[in-house]
Design a protein around this motif. Structure first.
Motif, PDB file in Angstrom:
ATOM      1  N   UNK A   1      25.771  44.500  22.433  1.00  0.00           N
ATOM      2  CA  UNK A   1      24.907  45.489  21.790  1.00  0.00           C
ATOM      3  C   UNK A   1      25.171  46.927  22.226  1.00  0.00           C
ATOM      4  N   UNK A   2      25.948  47.112  23.305  1.00  0.00           N
ATOM      5  CA  UNK A   2      26.237  48.491  23.753  1.00  0.00           C
ATOM      6  C   UNK A   2      27.022  49.212  22.659  1.00  0.00           C
TER       7      UNK A   2
ATOM      8  N   UNK B   1      28.299  51.351  31.591  1.00  0.00           N
ATOM      9  CA  UNK B   1      28.421  50.843  30.213  1.00  0.00           C
ATOM     10  C   UNK B   1      29.525  49.799  30.054  1.00  0.00           C
ATOM     11  N   UNK B   2      30.637  49.984  30.766  1.00  0.00           N
ATOM     12  CA  UNK B   2      31.749  49.041  30.589  1.00  0.00           C
ATOM     13  C   UNK B   2      32.453  48.823  31.920  1.00  0.00           C
TER      14      UNK B   2
ATOM     15  N   UNK C   1      29.072  38.934  29.394  1.00  0.00           N
ATOM     16  CA  UNK C   1      29.415  40.234  28.817  1.00  0.00           C
ATOM     17  C   UNK C   1      30.352  40.016  27.629  1.00  0.00           C
ATOM     18  N   UNK C   2      30.420  41.042  26.789  1.00  0.00           N
ATOM     19  CA  UNK C   2      31.243  40.948  25.580  1.00  0.00           C
ATOM     20  C   UNK C   2      32.628  41.527  25.870  1.00  0.00           C
TER      21      UNK C   2
END
Ligand SMILES: O=C(O)C(=O)C[C@]1(C(=O)O)C=C[C@@H](O)C=C1
Length: 303
Positions: A93-94, A142-143, A156-157
């Protein structure tokens, strides 16, 4: 069954390396830093530790070199070589990526990719690639720039795979234990030492000449500050061959004579299987022959 500490948490490149070096049934135990993983071996909490030592793009891992040079001696008994490319992981969703966390070695290996694909994103240093994934999961950044296996450990994606500024990058890892019986020589071995050369003109050149004059090929030379006297360095030297071989033993004994301090850091098979180059008249048989001839002369038996 051995207990093996590794530079964790779960999902680091080092965990992958530790798995490739462990025997069936060995227990793998993660530690937050290289220093803590090596301390576990020194304290006898684990039988061995797996830590990164050098990367083909970013060079040596200072935490590993410094910790091996200090406190009680440890020796490398095996090594692993892993291909290094990264996956970019984010919380599902980020939409906006303003911060990208990872181990400094990993960030350095994807700097151009981040500039091109996440322009303006701020790189943040984490203690390891997997620690960055943990921090992203907790919502701190964020990543994360991670080992591909991290995606199997954290919810996590995967936003990108095969990320690397330099193709075919590799990191070498060591399996380290307290000094013990050495692995047998194989003909494709690596020996590591750390030497504090005397602080005077030509001291490093003399040290390297001891190896060169015996036809010994270096595979790595790194200098790290002694930490106590500004301008004084420790030299980490890796070379082809095994200390059980006469030609290598002869060279290491010469270094011991020449240097203020020499620490043996291990002899073990190379992960890439590259066999030692042996110069004419510098083979083990030549050293044995010369030693036997000298002994005969001393006994008064010269032919
Ligand atoms: O953080 C990790 O995953 C590690 O295993 C450490 C480490 C390193 O120290 O270089 C290992 C391989 C990669 O080059 C990036 C990070």
């Amino acid at each position: 069954m051995a207990r093996i500490a590794y530079f964790g948490p779960e999902g680091t490149f080092t965990e992958q390396a530790a798995r490739s070096l462990a025997a069936a049934g060995d227990e793998l135990i993660p530690f937050e830093t290289v220093q803590l993983a090596l301390a576990a071996v020194r304290k006898g909490e684990t039988d061995a530790a797996c830590v990164p030592v050098e990367n083909s793009v970013e060079g040596p891992v200072p935490a590993t070199l410094d910790t091996l040079a200090e406190a009680e001696p440890l020796v490398a008994v095996a090594e692993a070589l892993l291909p290094v490319h990264f996956s970019i992981l984010a919380r599902p969703g980020t939409t906006e990526i303003n911060t990208v966390a990872s181990h400094p070695h990993a960030l350095a290996q994807v700097r151009l990719w981040i500039e091109a694909h996440l322009p303006g994103a701020r790189p943040i240093a984490a203690s390891s690639t997997a620690a960055a994934a943990v921090a992203v999961q907790a919502g701190e950044f964020d990543a994360a720039v991670c080992a591909p296996v991290a995606a199997e450990h954290y919810p996590l994606e995967v936003r990108a795979t095969e990320v690397a500024d330099v193709r075919d990058a590799r990191t070498r890892f060591l399996l380290v234990s307290k000094p013990r019986q050495l692995p047998e020589p194989t003909g494709a071995d690596r020996t590591s030492i750390v030497a504090a050369a005397a602080n005077r003109t030509g001291a490093l050149a003399e040290l390297l000449t001891e190896l060169a004059s015996r036809g010994i090929n270096l595979t790595r030379l790194d200098a790290r500050p002694s930490k106590t006297n500004f301008g004084e360095y420790r030299f980490f030297i890796d070379f082809e061959g095994h200390i059980a071989e006469p030609r290598i033993g002869d060279a290491v004994a010469a270094l011991r004579r020449r240097c203020r301090n020499v620490r043996f850091l291990g002899s073990h098979p190379r992960a890439d299987g590259v066999r030692a180059t042996v110069e004419p008249s510098a083979g083990n048989a030549d050293f044995v022959d010369a030693a036997e001839w000298l002994a005969a002369v001393r006994r008064g038996e010269q032919a």
